[in-house]
Structure formats: structure tokens, C-alpha cells
Design an enzyme around this catalytic site. Structure first.
Site, PDB file in Angstrom:
ATOM      1  CG  HIS A  41      61.893  67.571  27.753  1.00 22.06           C
ATOM      2  ND1 HIS A  41      60.890  67.005  28.513  1.00 22.06           N
ATOM      3  CD2 HIS A  41      61.346  68.619  27.101  1.00 22.06           C
ATOM      4  CE1 HIS A  41      59.777  67.703  28.310  1.00 22.06           C
ATOM      5  NE2 HIS A  41      60.020  68.684  27.466  1.00 22.06           N
ATOM      6  CG  ASP A  95      57.068  72.796  26.048  1.00 23.73           C
ATOM      7  OD1 ASP A  95      57.129  71.693  25.502  1.00 23.73           O
ATOM      8  OD2 ASP A  95      57.232  72.965  27.257  1.00 23.73           O
TER       9      ASP A  95
HETATM   10  C1  1DF Z   1      53.950  69.595  29.927  1.00 19.73           C
HETATM   11  C2  1DF Z   1      54.929  70.550  29.677  1.00 19.73           C
HETATM   12  C3  1DF Z   1      54.137  68.293  29.467  1.00 19.73           C
HETATM   13  C4  1DF Z   1      56.080  70.210  29.027  1.00 19.73           C
HETATM   14  C5  1DF Z   1      55.275  67.972  28.755  1.00 19.73           C
HETATM   15  O1  1DF Z   1      55.516  66.706  28.323  1.00 19.73           O
HETATM   16  C6  1DF Z   1      56.228  68.955  28.465  1.00 19.73           C
HETATM   17  C7  1DF Z   1      52.767  69.955  30.653  1.00 19.73           C
HETATM   18  C8  1DF Z   1      54.690  65.654  28.812  1.00 19.73           C
HETATM   19  O2  1DF Z   1      52.343  71.112  30.580  1.00 19.73           O
HETATM   20  O3  1DF Z   1      52.196  69.093  31.331  1.00 19.73           O
HETATM   21  O4  1DF Z   1      57.242  68.660  27.650  1.00 19.73           O
HETATM   22  N1  1DF Z   1      57.108  71.168  28.986  1.00 19.73           N
HETATM   23  O5  1DF Z   1      58.211  70.937  28.502  1.00 19.73           O
HETATM   24  O6  1DF Z   1      56.919  72.267  29.595  1.00 19.73           O
HETATM   25 MN    MN Z   2      58.671  70.223  26.735  1.00 20.01          MN
END
Ligand code: 1DF
Ligand code: MN
Length: 351
Positions: free
Chosen positions: A187, A313
Site C-alpha cells: 500500500h 479506499d
Molecule cells: C489517502 C489516500 C490516505 C489513501 C491514505 O492513507 C490512503 C489520502 C493515509 O487521500 O490522503 O490509503 N489511498 O490509498 O488512496
Molecule cells: Mn488506501
């Protein structure tokens, strides 16, 4: 996130969302303290968790509240969006910003919290096991414990203090994952401090772009280091449409082959297969953050319908309407069922 219309469960397939996040309140509190202490020296962490820990805007407030919930709030949001099942993992950057011993025990604690929630809601939730790459030699032990807790995979949030899993010192993790047949979800995290400068000065360090660059780079380092030659039955998952790597496959193959043939880099050794072969044979991808029909179809075309899974997500991109868009894709019912249900059932051994 203000939508209230409830989307019905689809009788033709289960909607399984495969990159869904949670964090025990204790972990959220530790992120906030770490940010406020200004001791980590990681501009990516400070940017990400400075924002999500302290911002009073609607989206970060929603995310803080929903990350910590593994009961009624989350299930109500799933019902409203027509999501049957979530594959849930500790949010980014997991325990990978803490000192080794704290990281090891915090991973255990959050695995227990998640496993309890899965026990309360077995038809709605499946859990992934968090580990501390800071202690690769302890990974096998925690993974075996997680198997007993009925977890179905591993979550790792890209780099750990700027180090990548392509470094052989981490390979005990791959060895255990392969032996226990647990897929590793690689991730995103923000780029490490020696890479983040040009991203953060333009506000591009997070999910908008930096996440994808960092995580695509990480998977590519793993492939070119020969990890899948050494561990051929290891499987990994990446989100966000494969962090753009499917789009790069032709050039990756061409330039890798050319570089190896010319012996351009001492570190770049010949591989048993083409770079794209590992993407097709050892990697699954999800469309987290990208509810976009042309991208889903392109990935299915170049990787295979049996390699591409749905992800929302949650709670970062909680957009119930995207489910209707994905339902409406111009795609056979058989392929749509693979996307929403079939591939995830196979990868996470849900049946
Ligand atoms: C965000 C996006 C934050 C994802 C995440 O974990 C995350 C974000 C802190 O939008 O800031 O898992 N993502 O996977 O796109
Ligand atoms: Mn994510």
C-alpha cells in the site's frame, strides 16, 4: 460523503471492496503525537498526518471518525454504498514510523483489534495482518499468529524509514509470506525524505501523485531485484490501478532488457522473465481511487480479467455513486463479477 441515497446490494454479484482502511484510536493518537513532537524528520508523514490529525475540514473529520469505527458507522456506510464486504487493513503508514519494539507491539495490538471486529461481523469484514518491517525476523511469528486469527493477507505501507523491501535484509518477510501463502498488499506511503522535496513543495506528495510514484517505484524495485525469481509463489497486490505500472509495461520490458544486455548497472541483474511477466503472474491490482471504466478495462486487457479487483479506499474516497458507475461499465456480467467478487474471493480465499 454527504450522499444519503442507499444503493441496493447487487443480486448478480457481491461487491467486495479490497483496500479499506481502519486505525485503532490509540494509533491515531500516536500519529498525532508523533506529528506534534516534530521528531520523526519525515516531511511526508508530517504532511499526511499533520493534515489528517488536525484539520477541521469536513473530509479529514469524516475520515478520522470512520477510520476508528469497525461497527455500526462503517456498516451503515457500506450499506449505503451497496458494499457487501470489506477487506480491511491498518491505514498508512501503519506502524512503519515507530521505533522497532513499539512497532512490533503496536502491529500485534491492531491485529487483535481488527480480528475481534471480523469475529463480530464475519460476513462483512475480512482482515489483513499488519507487520513491522523494522523487525523482519519477527514477521513469520506474527504472520502465523494472524493466520490463527483468520486473517487473509499482509499489509505493508511501502518504504520503512526510506528503505525498500528490495533490500535482502527484508526477505525473511517474503519467505514467510510465500510459505504461508499470504498475499502482500503493498500500500502507498508518502515518498521518503530524500525523494519528497519536489513533490511536497508543489502539494503533490500525497494520494494525488506522490503515493503512486513511491509505490510503483517500490514494486518495480522488488521485481528487478529478483524477488519473484527467488520466491516464485509469492503474490503481491497493489492498488490505484497498479500504481500506473500496467501502462508502463512495454517500456519497462524494452529498457530492462536493453540495460541488462549492455550491463549498464551492476545492480541490475538478468531476470528469469520479462518485467511484465511478473506483473501478470505474481501481482494483482485493485482500482482503489480510480473508479474509471477505461482504466479498469485497460488493466483487464493487459493483465487479465483474473488480476483486477474492485476497491473503494474507504474512508478516504467514500463515494457511494462510484459503485453505480462501476455497475454500469460496458462489460460482460461474467467479467464484472470477476472484478467485484471472483478475483477477491480467490486472492483472499473467501470461499
Ligand atoms: C489517502 C489516500 C490516505 C489513501 C491514505 O492513507 C490512503 C489520502 C493515509 O487521500 O490522503 O490509503 N489511498 O490509498 O488512496
Ligand atoms: Mn488506501
Amino acid at each position: 460523503m454527504t450522499e444519503t441515497t442507499k444503493i441496493a446490494l447487487n443480486p448478480n454479484y457481491k461487491r467486495i471492496a479490497t483496500e479499506e482502511a481502519f486505525a485503532p484510536q490509540a494509533v491515531l493518537d500516536m500519529y498525532r503525537k508523533l506529528y506534534e513532537s516534530h521528531t520523526l524528520g519525515d516531511p511526508g508523514f508530517d504532511s499526511l498526518w499533520g493534515f489528517y490529525s488536525t484539520s477541521k475540514a469536513a473530509r479529514p473529520s469524516f475520515i478520522r471518525e470512520k477510520l476508528a469505527d469497525l461497527d455500526a458507522l462503517r456498516i451503515a456506510d457500506m450499506d449505503a454504498a451497496g458494499i457487501d464486504h470489506q477487506i480491511i487493513a491498518l491505514t498508512s503508514p501503519g506502524v512503519q514510523v515507530f521505533e522497532r519494539d513499539i512497532a512490533v507491539s503496536l502491529a500485534r495490538e491492531s491485529n487483535d483489534v481488527l480480528a475481534d471486529a471480523v469475529k463480530r461481523h464475519p460476513t462483512r469484514f475480512t482482515g489483513l495482518c499488519a507487520i513491522a518491517p523494522q523487525a523482519p525476523e519477527l514477521a513469520a511469528q506474527e504472520l502465523e499468529r494472524c493466520l490463527k486469527l483468520d486473517m487473509r493477507g499482509i499489509i505493508i505501507h511501502s518504504h520503512t524509514f526510506g528503505e525498500y523491501l528490495s533490500d535482502q535484509k527484508f526477505w525473511a518477510i517474503f519467505e514467510a509470506a510465500e510459505a504461508l501463502q499470504l498475499p502482500i498488499y503493498l500500500h502507498p506511503n508518502t515518498p521518503p525524505k530524500n525523494m519528497i522535496g519536489p513533490f511536497v513543495e508543489a502539494g503533490l506528495d500525497g494520494a494525488i501523485f506522490g503515493f503512486g510514484v513511491e509505490t510503483g517505484l517500490h514494486l518495480l524495485r522488488i521485481i528487478t531485484a529478483g524477488v519473484f525469481d527467488r520466491f516464485p509463489r509469492l503474490t503481491m497486490i497493489v492498488g490505484h490501478m497498479g500504481e500506473a505500472l500496467p501502462y508502463w509495461m512495454y517500456r519497462l520490458d524494452y529498457m530492462h532488457e536493453a540495460g541488462v544486455r549492455a550491463a549498464r548497472y551492476e545492480c541490475m541483474k538478468p531476470l528469469k522473465k520479462k518485467v511484465s511477466d511478473y506483473l501478470r503472474e505474481n501481482v494483482y491490482i485493485t482500482n482503489s481511487g480510480v473508479a474509471w471504466e477505461p482504466a479498469v478495462k485497460f488493466a483487464q486487457q493487459v493483465l487479465g480479467v483474473d488480476r483486477v479487483m474492485y476497491a473503494m479506499d474507504y474512508p478516504y474516497q467514500y463515494t457511494p455513486r462510484e459503485v453505480l458507475d462501476m455497475d454500469a461499465m460496458d462489460m460482460s456480467l461474467e467479467h464484472k463479477r470477476e472484478f467485484y467478487q471472483g478475483v477477491a474471493e480467490k486472492v483472499f480465499k473467501l470461499r
